[in-house]
Design a protein around this motif. Structure first.
Motif, PDB file in Angstrom:
ATOM      1  N   ARG A 125       0.847  -1.176   0.000  1.00 29.73           N
ATOM      2  CA  ARG A 125       0.000   0.000   0.000  1.00 29.73           C
ATOM      3  C   ARG A 125       0.890   1.236   0.000  1.00 29.73           C
ATOM      4  N   PHE A 126       0.613   2.158  -0.892  1.00 26.44           N
ATOM      5  CA  PHE A 126       1.386   3.397  -0.984  1.00 26.44           C
ATOM      6  C   PHE A 126       0.416   4.559  -0.797  1.00 26.44           C
ATOM      7  N   THR A 127       0.570   5.241   0.331  1.00 30.70           N
ATOM      8  CA  THR A 127      -0.337   6.334   0.632  1.00 30.70           C
ATOM      9  C   THR A 127       0.319   7.653   0.275  1.00 30.70           C
ATOM     10  N   GLY A 143       1.750  16.299   0.341  1.00 30.09           N
ATOM     11  CA  GLY A 143       2.195  16.282  -1.048  1.00 30.09           C
ATOM     12  C   GLY A 143       3.674  16.025  -1.206  1.00 30.09           C
ATOM     13  N   ARG A 144       4.312  15.653  -0.155  1.00 30.17           N
ATOM     14  CA  ARG A 144       5.749  15.431  -0.263  1.00 30.17           C
ATOM     15  C   ARG A 144       6.159  14.071   0.230  1.00 30.17           C
ATOM     16  N   THR A 145       5.205  13.296   0.694  1.00 29.98           N
ATOM     17  CA  THR A 145       5.570  12.017   1.277  1.00 29.98           C
ATOM     18  C   THR A 145       4.756  10.885   0.678  1.00 29.98           C
ATOM     19  N   ILE A 146       5.355   9.702   0.744  1.00 31.04           N
ATOM     20  CA  ILE A 146       4.659   8.472   0.393  1.00 31.04           C
ATOM     21  C   ILE A 146       4.770   7.577   1.627  1.00 31.04           C
ATOM     22  N   ASN A 147       3.656   7.087   2.101  1.00 32.89           N
ATOM     23  CA  ASN A 147       3.613   6.346   3.366  1.00 32.89           C
ATOM     24  C   ASN A 147       4.277   7.131   4.501  1.00 32.89           C
ATOM     25  N   VAL A 161       3.983 -11.969  -8.475  1.00 37.18           N
ATOM     26  CA  VAL A 161       2.951 -11.029  -8.921  1.00 37.18           C
ATOM     27  C   VAL A 161       2.484 -10.261  -7.677  1.00 37.18           C
ATOM     28  N   GLU A 162       2.533  -8.943  -7.769  1.00 34.88           N
ATOM     29  CA  GLU A 162       2.166  -8.118  -6.620  1.00 34.88           C
ATOM     30  C   GLU A 162       1.016  -7.188  -6.969  1.00 34.88           C
ATOM     31  N   ARG A 163       0.296  -6.790  -5.934  1.00 39.54           N
ATOM     32  CA  ARG A 163      -0.709  -5.744  -6.124  1.00 39.54           C
ATOM     33  C   ARG A 163      -0.232  -4.525  -5.363  1.00 39.54           C
ATOM     34  N   TRP A 164      -0.112  -3.393  -6.057  1.00 39.17           N
ATOM     35  CA  TRP A 164       0.286  -2.149  -5.406  1.00 39.17           C
ATOM     36  C   TRP A 164      -0.951  -1.248  -5.361  1.00 39.17           C
ATOM     37  N   ASP A 165      -1.367  -0.930  -4.148  1.00 39.15           N
ATOM     38  CA  ASP A 165      -2.534  -0.059  -3.978  1.00 39.15           C
ATOM     39  C   ASP A 165      -2.048   1.363  -3.746  1.00 39.15           C
ATOM     40  N   ILE A 166      -2.354   2.239  -4.672  1.00 44.86           N
ATOM     41  CA  ILE A 166      -1.918   3.625  -4.550  1.00 44.86           C
ATOM     42  C   ILE A 166      -3.112   4.433  -4.031  1.00 44.86           C
TER      43      ILE A 166
END
Ligand code: C2O
Ligand code: CU
Ligand code: CU
Length: 504
Positions: free
Chosen positions: A382-384, A389-393, A411-416
């Motif tokens: 999961r990538f929040t 506006g300057r950070t991811i997770n 195989v991966e699932r990336w949830d943005i």
């Protein structure tokens, strides 16, 4: 007490007025920002560069240099370019080619050259870890495994990407393969197969680029929606461009090469066109459209039927209209010196001319794409994208920190997950992925192809199916980041390594 009450009333009514102002923003702008621009300059087509054959290797030479370019009539703008003064040649290679590229940095500052969309080893990626010092030459090499596609290249120097790209460092990288060749698509480069690098820029009154360094923006959440927005459109570095094309089926390969601005392309007469490719290659079938929204970093190929067309057409970029975007637009207008995301632009005038050659015919089937199989997923991440506006997770880019470790072949699932009030184009290095769904709804047909950059709107969740098929390297990372270059430079980026089954 009375004073407090008074102050409260003032604050509340000010907020009310602000809200009203936002909602009263014109829902539809009638005039394009650059309405006065005359289409009087012939569109520059970046030279096509074919590799030299050296002992079975296909070799390209690129020199990153400074120069001056006449963008505004009889004025010289200080620019940067690859083997030229502005932008770079269109590199052209085939799937299966063993490539080597000699990239010489003739600037007096460090830079990198990143091959956006290319599947290659992390050491060859040209991200922030492959710095080319001034006067040095970097020699990445890899075998092309990408399908036929419109990829691109640009600097990726930590903290300087926005400025270096803005001043002119970007070019296209076209990949060909046998199955795409068999389709008979329009393929005469610069004749009926036209590259369009679309960018917004701002000029001062001496015709020099104006670039607002993101680090100089006021700190805090208010600068969140702001990236560098311009009021002048350049296509392949040409201002006010027109393009003469034979009146037949024409292919446009469009790159949104802007730092921060989305383009919502369409023709002034609303004529339909067909999208045939996404970032990483051909769609299964052409998809009829009248609008094409591209975020920075994204590409699309479209077919435009000009058979029997005798009138001039105007390619536009229309406002993106939804309520959340209007709030963002308002903030941008206030904070980013008078330009916002919801502006309309005239992009390019297309002038069809009679010709004697034969028109290509649009095929019904373009490519066979593997089904997007959520059942094969073994790992979910999961990538929040945060409000600031300057950070991811919650993390800002750290050169020394590996954020994710991916096992090669899984195989991966990336949830943005976008928790911010601005849109962010999410980009992953070294791979082409597929969009599983958007807010739970299957991706629209035009988004079902290979992607490396995906637009994630405010409060949206986009789920991706990602698989890193090769090139394990437990020490050198690839990047994932927001492709608004000012967000990236401010740290909205993270790193992952791909490791083999044994963790190495
Ligand atoms: Cu086009 Cu990491 O970039
Ligand atoms: Cu990239
Ligand atoms: Cu962003």
């Amino acid at each position: 007490m009375r004073l407090l009450k008074h102050a409260l009333v003032v604050i509340v009514s000010a907020l009310g007025l602000l809200a009203a102002a936002i909602w009263l923003l014109p829902a539809e702008r009638v005039k394009a920002v650059n309405d006065r621009v005359k289409f009087e300059n012939r569109l520059t087509i970046p030279p096509e560069l074919l590799p030299r054959d050296v002992n079975g290797e296909k070799v390209f030479d690129l020199a990153i240099q400074q120069g001056e370019t006449e963008i505004v009539r009889s004025r010289q703008t200080k620019t940067l370019g690859f083997s030229g003064t502005l932008l770079g040649p269109t590199l052209r290679a085939r799937k299966g080619d063993k490539l080597r590229i000699n990239v010489t940095n003739s600037l007096d500052e460090p830079t990198t050259t990143h091959w956006h969309g290319m599947h290659l080893p992390a050491a060859m990626d040209g991200g922030p870890h492959q710095v080319i010092a001034p006067k040095e030459t970097w020699q990445p090499h890899w075998t092309v495994t990408n399908d036929a596609a419109t990829l691109w290249y640009h600097p990726h120097m930590m903290g300087a990407t926005g400025r270096q790209v803005y001043r002119g460092l970007a070019g296209l990288f076209l990949i060909d393969d046998d199955s795409a060749d068999r389709l008979g698509l329009p393929g005469e480069y610069g004749v009926d197969d036209i590259p369009l690098i679309v960018q917004d820029r701002k000029f001062d009154d001496r015709a020099q680029f104006v670039y607002d360094e993101p680090s100089k923006a006021p700190p805090g959440w208010l600068d969140n929606p702001v990236g560098m927005l311009g009021d002048t459109i350049l296509v392949n570095g040409t201002r006010g461009p027109f393009l003469e094309v034979p009146a037949r089926l024409v292919r446009l390969r469009i790159l949104n090469g802007s730092n921060a601005r989305r383009f919502n392309f369409g023709f002034a007469d609303n004529r339909p066109f067909h999208q045939i490719a996404t970032d990483g290659g051909l769609l299964a079938h052409p998809v009829g459209r009248t609008r094409l929204l591209l975020a920075p970093g994204e590409r699309a190929e479209i077919l435009l039927d000009l058979n029997k067309v005798e009138t001039r057409l105007t390619l536009m970029s229309y406002a993106v209209r939804d309520d959340v975007d209007r709030v963002t637009g308002f903030l941008q207008r206030v904070l980013a010196s008078g330009n916002d995301e919801n502006e309309e632009f005239r992009i390019l005038e297309i002038r069809p001319h009679r010709h004697t050659g034969k028109s290509a015919v649009m095929p019904n089937n373009l490519a066979t794409l593997p089904a997007v199989d959520a059942g094969a997923v073994v790992t979910t991440r999961r990538f929040t994208l945060q409000f600031t506006g300057r950070t991811i997770n919650g993390k800002s880019m750290d050169h020394e920190r590996i954020d994710e470790t991916v096992t090669m072949g899984d195989v991966e699932r990336w949830d943005i997950v976008n928790e911010s009030i601005a849109y962010h184009p999410f980009h992953i290095h070294g791979v082409q992925f597929r969009v599983l769904d958007r807010n739970g709804k299957p991706a629209p047909a035009y988004e079902q192809g290979w992607k490396d950059t995906v637009l994630v709107g405010p409060s949206e969740t986009v789920r991706l199916i990602v698989q890193f098929a090769s090139y394990a390297d437990s020490t050198l990372p690839y990047m994932f980041h927001c492709h608004i270059l000012e967000h990236e430079d401010l740290g909205m980026m993270g790193q992952f390594v791909v490791v083999g089954r044994a963790g190495r």
